[in-house]
Write an enzyme that holds these catalytic residues in place. Structure first.
Site, PDB file in Angstrom:
ATOM      1  CG  HIS A  90     -23.792  91.870  35.945  1.00  0.00           C
ATOM      2  ND1 HIS A  90     -24.657  91.354  34.829  1.00  0.00           N
ATOM      3  CD2 HIS A  90     -22.696  91.429  35.648  1.00  0.00           C
ATOM      4  CE1 HIS A  90     -24.193  90.319  34.217  1.00  0.00           C
ATOM      5  NE2 HIS A  90     -22.700  90.445  34.737  1.00  0.00           N
ATOM      6  CB  SER A 108     -23.848  86.013  32.871  1.00  0.00           C
ATOM      7  OG  SER A 108     -23.149  87.375  33.343  1.00  0.00           O
ATOM      8  CD  GLU A 109     -25.428  89.711  30.827  1.00  0.00           C
ATOM      9  OE1 GLU A 109     -26.530  89.007  30.423  1.00  0.00           O
ATOM     10  OE2 GLU A 109     -24.983  89.251  31.885  1.00  0.00           O
ATOM     11  CB  THR A 110     -18.558  90.776  26.735  1.00  0.00           C
ATOM     12  OG1 THR A 110     -18.164  89.500  27.244  1.00  0.00           O
ATOM     13  CG2 THR A 110     -17.550  91.763  26.560  1.00  0.00           C
TER      14      THR A 110
END
Length: 268
Positions: free
Chosen positions: A74, A46-48
């Site tokens: 997060h 979902s994210e880096t």
């Protein structure tokens, strides 16, 4: 060829496969934005989170598989976990400079990390879009508010857990949707839906608590609260409301450590 350390961390969880997974890549200097985006797409999380050390701490940026975003809780927690645990960082506080929300601080107390984030206000919506309720599969809500995201308040935790929304149908709303209610064993619970994104339901959303904490702090007359995001993976958060700031506490667990090999890529 350039070699970059790679970590995958389950944030807001003390166990593997809980909380929200984020990829983390420490950099010595910034790569071109198009390379960062391609890396995030390759990681398919979902994210880096990418960070570069600077004079005051670290500069931090977050990329989804589609674009750079303005704030991610997060992935910030995951980046801090990597710095504290694996980069021989000696202090108990990290200062991150960001491009969209100013300075963010993360402090460490044992196994718990606490994010110091901006508090976000919401406004009541007298006539919420019919599409919002129909795609959530509910006839009515106790309250609907709007800020960065829609905030839909239900009566109880069971209603939040039972939702089976049409997330693709939410795309015309143009916003993410956070659904919340008082909790059974915590002060409040939530779920967070991401129409149009690669992850339809975010397992644990730190940034959403920037608006959840002020809302529930005012409703419940509390500054210190316990929260749980009741997604399939789930996550626990320690929350504190401090006026125009919120403190969001969570744990983190390393899942994977490795190397990224970039060929024919130059810094920018």
């Amino acid at each position: 060829m350039q070699t970059i350390d790679f970590y995958m961390v389950d944030a807001f969880s003390d166990r593997t496969f809980g909380g929200n997974a984020a990829a983390v890549c420490p950099l010595t200097e910034w790569l071109p934005d198009e390379v960062l985006l391609k890396m995030a797409q390759q990681h398919n999380q979902s994210e880096t989170a990418f960070f570069v050390r600077n004079d005051s701490g670290f500069e931090l940026r977050w990329f989804t598989t589609q674009s750079e975003i303005n704030l991610c809780g997060h992935a910030t927690l995951a980046a801090a976990h990597v710095i504290f645990e694996y980069l021989d960082y000696p202090d108990t506080a990290i200062r991150f400079t960001t491009r969209f929300v100013g300075e963010l601080k993360v402090t460490r107390n044992g196994d718990w990390l606490t994010l110091d984030f901006p508090a976000w206000s919401t406004e009541a919506v007298a006539n919420p879009p019919a599409l919002l309720l129909t795609t959530l599969g509910i006839a009515a809500a106790k309250e609907v508010r709007v800020g960065r995201d829609y905030l839909v308040v239900l009566e109880n935790q069971a209603q939040v857990e039972a939702l089976q929304p049409d997330i693709a149908g939410m795309v015309p709303l143009g916003k993410m949707v956070c659904v919340t209610a008082p909790g059974e064993s915590v002060d409040f619970v939530s779920r967070f839906f991401c129409p149009g994104e690669s992850v339809p339901e975010d397992p644990v959303t730190g940034s959403a608590h920037s608006m959840l904490i002020p809302y529930w702090g005012e409703k419940q007359g509390k500054q210190v609260m316990q929260a749980r995001q009741v997604s399939a993976r789930g996550g626990d958060l320690r929350c504190e409301w401090r006026g125009d700031r919120v403190l969001i506490g969570g744990q983190a667990t390393l899942y994977l450590m490795g190397k990224v090999f970039l060929r024919d890529v130059t810094g920018g």
